[in-house]
Scaffold this motif. Structure first.
Motif, short mmCIF file in Angstrom:
data_model
loop_
_atom_site.label_atom_id
_atom_site.label_comp_id
_atom_site.label_asym_id
_atom_site.label_seq_id
_atom_site.Cartn_x
_atom_site.Cartn_y
_atom_site.Cartn_z
N LEU A 59 0.85 -1.20 0.00
CA LEU A 59 0.00 0.00 0.00
C LEU A 59 0.87 1.24 0.00
CD1 LEU A 59 -2.54 -0.84 2.87
CD2 LEU A 59 -2.93 -1.06 0.41
N GLU A 60 0.31 2.36 -0.46
CA GLU A 60 1.00 3.63 -0.25
C GLU A 60 -0.01 4.65 0.25
OE1 GLU A 60 2.73 5.52 -3.72
OE2 GLU A 60 0.79 5.83 -4.67
N VAL A 61 0.50 5.61 1.01
CA VAL A 61 -0.35 6.74 1.41
C VAL A 61 0.17 7.94 0.62
CG1 VAL A 61 -1.25 8.14 3.30
CG2 VAL A 61 -0.51 5.80 3.74
N TYR A 62 -0.64 8.37 -0.34
CA TYR A 62 -0.22 9.49 -1.20
C TYR A 62 -1.24 10.61 -1.05
CZ TYR A 62 0.93 12.19 -5.35
OH TYR A 62 1.27 13.22 -6.19
N ASN A 63 -0.78 11.79 -0.70
CA ASN A 63 -1.68 12.94 -0.49
C ASN A 63 -2.89 12.55 0.37
OD1 ASN A 63 0.11 14.38 -1.97
ND2 ASN A 63 -1.27 14.82 -3.68
N GLU A 64 -2.62 11.85 1.45
CA GLU A 64 -3.63 11.46 2.44
C GLU A 64 -4.70 10.51 1.87
OE1 GLU A 64 -2.76 11.80 5.30
OE2 GLU A 64 -4.53 11.60 6.55
N THR A 65 -4.32 9.75 0.82
CA THR A 65 -5.21 8.72 0.29
C THR A 65 -4.46 7.39 0.33
OG1 THR A 65 -6.13 10.32 -1.24
CG2 THR A 65 -6.53 8.01 -1.77
N VAL A 66 -5.14 6.34 0.80
CA VAL A 66 -4.48 5.02 0.82
C VAL A 66 -4.71 4.36 -0.53
CG1 VAL A 66 -4.32 2.80 1.99
CG2 VAL A 66 -4.94 4.84 3.29
N ARG A 67 -3.64 3.98 -1.21
CA ARG A 67 -3.74 3.34 -2.53
C ARG A 67 -3.19 1.92 -2.46
NH1 ARG A 67 -0.51 5.03 -6.37
NH2 ARG A 67 -1.84 4.38 -8.07
N ASP A 68 -3.88 1.02 -3.17
CA ASP A 68 -3.41 -0.36 -3.28
C ASP A 68 -2.44 -0.39 -4.47
OD1 ASP A 68 -3.13 -3.07 -3.76
OD2 ASP A 68 -5.14 -3.50 -3.02
N LEU A 69 -1.19 -0.75 -4.22
CA LEU A 69 -0.20 -0.74 -5.31
C LEU A 69 -0.27 -1.99 -6.17
CD1 LEU A 69 2.90 0.79 -3.46
CD2 LEU A 69 1.45 1.90 -5.16
N LEU A 70 -1.12 -2.95 -5.78
CA LEU A 70 -1.18 -4.20 -6.54
C LEU A 70 -2.44 -4.32 -7.39
CD1 LEU A 70 0.21 -6.64 -3.81
CD2 LEU A 70 1.45 -5.44 -5.61
N SER A 71 -3.37 -3.38 -7.24
CA SER A 71 -4.57 -3.44 -8.07
C SER A 71 -5.29 -2.09 -7.98
CB SER A 71 -5.52 -4.53 -7.58
OG SER A 71 -6.16 -4.09 -6.40
N ASP A 72 -6.43 -2.00 -8.67
CA ASP A 72 -7.18 -0.73 -8.64
C ASP A 72 -8.18 -0.68 -7.50
OD1 ASP A 72 -5.82 0.32 -10.77
OD2 ASP A 72 -7.15 -0.64 -12.23
N ARG A 73 -8.10 -1.63 -6.60
CA ARG A 73 -9.03 -1.63 -5.46
C ARG A 73 -8.88 -0.37 -4.62
NH1 ARG A 73 -9.18 -7.22 -2.18
NH2 ARG A 73 -9.67 -8.62 -3.87
N THR A 74 -9.95 0.00 -3.93
CA THR A 74 -9.86 1.15 -3.03
C THR A 74 -9.92 0.65 -1.59
OG1 THR A 74 -11.10 2.34 -4.70
CG2 THR A 74 -10.87 3.43 -2.56
N PRO A 75 -8.80 0.64 -0.90
CA PRO A 75 -8.81 0.18 0.50
C PRO A 75 -9.63 1.14 1.36
CG PRO A 75 -6.58 0.30 -0.37
CD PRO A 75 -7.46 1.01 -1.34
N ARG A 76 -10.28 0.60 2.38
CA ARG A 76 -11.04 1.47 3.28
C ARG A 76 -10.87 0.99 4.72
NH1 ARG A 76 -14.84 -1.47 0.31
NH2 ARG A 76 -15.51 -3.25 1.55
N PHE A 77 -11.03 1.94 5.64
CA PHE A 77 -10.89 1.59 7.06
C PHE A 77 -12.22 1.10 7.59
CE2 PHE A 77 -7.26 4.42 6.63
CZ PHE A 77 -6.30 3.69 7.33
N VAL A 78 -12.20 -0.03 8.28
CA VAL A 78 -13.37 -0.50 9.01
C VAL A 78 -12.89 -0.61 10.46
CG1 VAL A 78 -15.04 -2.36 9.30
CG2 VAL A 78 -14.20 -1.77 7.00
N ASP A 79 -13.39 0.30 11.29
CA ASP A 79 -12.87 0.48 12.66
C ASP A 79 -11.35 0.74 12.56
OD1 ASP A 79 -15.41 0.11 13.64
OD2 ASP A 79 -15.17 -2.06 13.66
N ASP A 80 -10.57 -0.13 13.20
CA ASP A 80 -9.13 0.15 13.19
C ASP A 80 -8.40 -0.69 12.15
OD1 ASP A 80 -9.48 1.93 15.18
OD2 ASP A 80 -9.15 0.46 16.78
#
Ligand SMILES: Nc1ncnc2c1ncn2[C@@H]1O[C@H](COP(=O)(O)OP(=O)(O)OP(=O)(O)O)[C@@H](O)[C@H]1O
Length: 427
Positions: A59-80
């Motif tokens: 993963l990378e955090v770019y400009n305060e967005t979490v990006r999946d570097l292995l696909s176009d999925r959009t990671p999201r936080f569920v609780d912690d």
């Protein structure tokens, strides 16, 4: 490998060697290749009967967005927890490198004043390891290559810089509060600290590598990095073994899929007309692939080191910093470098479909060209580093001399003034 979470975090000013420490070179492999190789060697040398399943996410955090570097999925936080993240199953060192290389190609890097290939994002590579002997244990090993702060630059660079500085500030605050034993830790202040919460929260063995620059003009950042390091040392972690219910484990899921595929193949054999030859071959290949993912202790590691991991990163790095091709040359060394460069330039122009001034048939790309040019660039890079060190040394000498001169001049002026006062008026 024994069920404890682990993390290695590289922290420091831009261009001080965080990525170098993590990735390294073929001659001096960094922490990631060394750790990956050790994991597979551990499986090879494990004496008790045990099976393993390994997965990698990036993963990378770019400009305060979490990006999946292995696909176009959009990671999201569920609780912690972060969810919807691609996890690639891996069965060899080569598999891990192939995944990293794929992720690296999507990572945000850019040229800054201090670093031609500066990481403009925080990158988190995570190796999930599940092991099953009498119980099933699960753990993750995370490698965190933080972006370094950089002042100024273009509008885009400065926007990135603001996000980078803000998240690094949030991380420093979290570490400071953990060090002082505060009850409330502001993990939610940034995406970076939310992602690192499982590692920083206590249940992990964490190593923080701090990198600094020795140049006098970097003194302020160096002091801040050392302050971060001394606070990080005070954070108390109490890592524990993490077990997983057998039925929910990755190994159990692989085994269920293996059984299912075996069942389908058996049925196809009993009723040959039910499946075509291609479909049967595809089922058999899928079965092989799945069985390969269940690693057994005592299994030999091959290959030991994979050059692809370093090669791709280096190619990308150099492609940003290739010197301009000169039309005329002076001296043998320059001619030798220039010819492969011209061939590479022509090959790139051909690939882009642009018109190359030189005829393409005159300049076929030789297999050794890239390696040769990279070697030359390595030499130039080493010289540049050496020169930078000398310049920084001379600058500090100059400053010391100037200060000395100012002191002497000041002293002479005082002497002159007091001398004038003491001189009796003429006549
Ligand atoms: N110990 C070292 N030996 C040789 N080269 C090094 C070393 N440390 C750093 N370098 C070189 O210095 C340059 C900058 O290093 P690197 O990209 O690792 O810095 P960084 O801290 O990750 O920077 P950023 O935060 O901008 O991404 C690279 O060309 C790298 O190869």
């Amino acid at each position: 490998m024994r069920g404890y979470h682990g993390a290695v975090v590289a922290y420091g000013q831009t261009a001080t060697g965080k990525t170098h420490t993590m990735q390294g070179t073929p001659q001096e492999p960094g922490l990631i290749p060394l750790a990956v190789e050790e994991c597979f060697e551990y499986i090879e040398l494990e004496e008790t009967e045990c099976v393993y399943a390994l997965r990698v996410s990036y993963l990378e955090v770019y400009n305060e967005t979490v990006r999946d570097l292995l696909s176009d999925r959009t990671p999201r936080f569920v609780d912690d927890r972060i969810e919807n993240v691609t996890e690639e199953s891996v069965a060899s060192i080569g598999d891990v490198y192939a995944v990293i290389v794929r992720g690296e190609q999507r990572r945000h890097v850019g040229s800054t004043d201090a670093n031609a290939r500066s990481s403009r994002s925080h990158a988190i590579l995570r190796l999930s390891i599940e092991s099953k002997a009498s119980t099933t244990l699960t753990a993750t090993l995370s490698f965190v290559d933080l972006a370094g702060s950089e002042k100024g630059g273009s509008a885009a660079r400065s926007r990135e810089g603001k996000y980078i500085n803000k998240s690094l500030h949030a991380l420093a605050l979290v570490v400071a509060k953990l060090a002082d034993g505060h009850a409330h830790i502001p993990y939610r202040d940034s995406k970076l600290t939310r992602l690192l919460q499982p590692a920083l929260g206590g249940n992990a063995r964490v190593a923080v590598v701090c990198t600094v620059a020795l140049a006098p003009e970097a003194a302020e950042e160096t002091a801040a990095t050392l302050m971060f390091a001394s606070r990080a040392k005070k954070v108390v972690q109490t890592a524990r073994k993490n077990s997983v219910v057998d039925a929910e484990s990755q190994i159990a899921s692989y085994r269920a899929q293996v059984d299912d595929l075996k069942g389908q193949l058996k049925a196809a054999r009993e009723q040959p007309a039910s499946l075509g030859a291609d479909e049967r071959a595809a089922l058999a290949a899928a079965l092989d692939q799945l069985e390969r993912l269940i690693l057994r202790s005592g299994r030999p590691v091959s290959p030991k080191r994979d050059e692809r991991f370093f090669a791709v990163g280096r190619r990308r790095e150099r492609s940003r910093t290739l010197p301009p091709v000169k039309d005329s040359s002076s001296g043998e060394e320059e001619i030798a470098v220039e010819q492969p460069l011209l061939r590479i330039k022509a090959a790139i122009e051909r690939a882009l479909g642009g018109s190359s001034s030189s005829s393409s048939s005159d300049t076929p790309l030789l297999a050794d060209d890239t390696a040769f040019v990279l070697q030359q660039l390595d030499k130039v890079e080493a010289e540049n580093r050496n020169l930078k060190t000398q310049v920084s040394h001379l600058t500090s000498l100059l400053h010391a001399r100037e200060a000395e001169l100012r002191k002497i001049k000041g002293g002479r002026r005082d002497l002159l003034i007091s001398g004038t006062l003491r001189t009796p008026p003429l006549g």
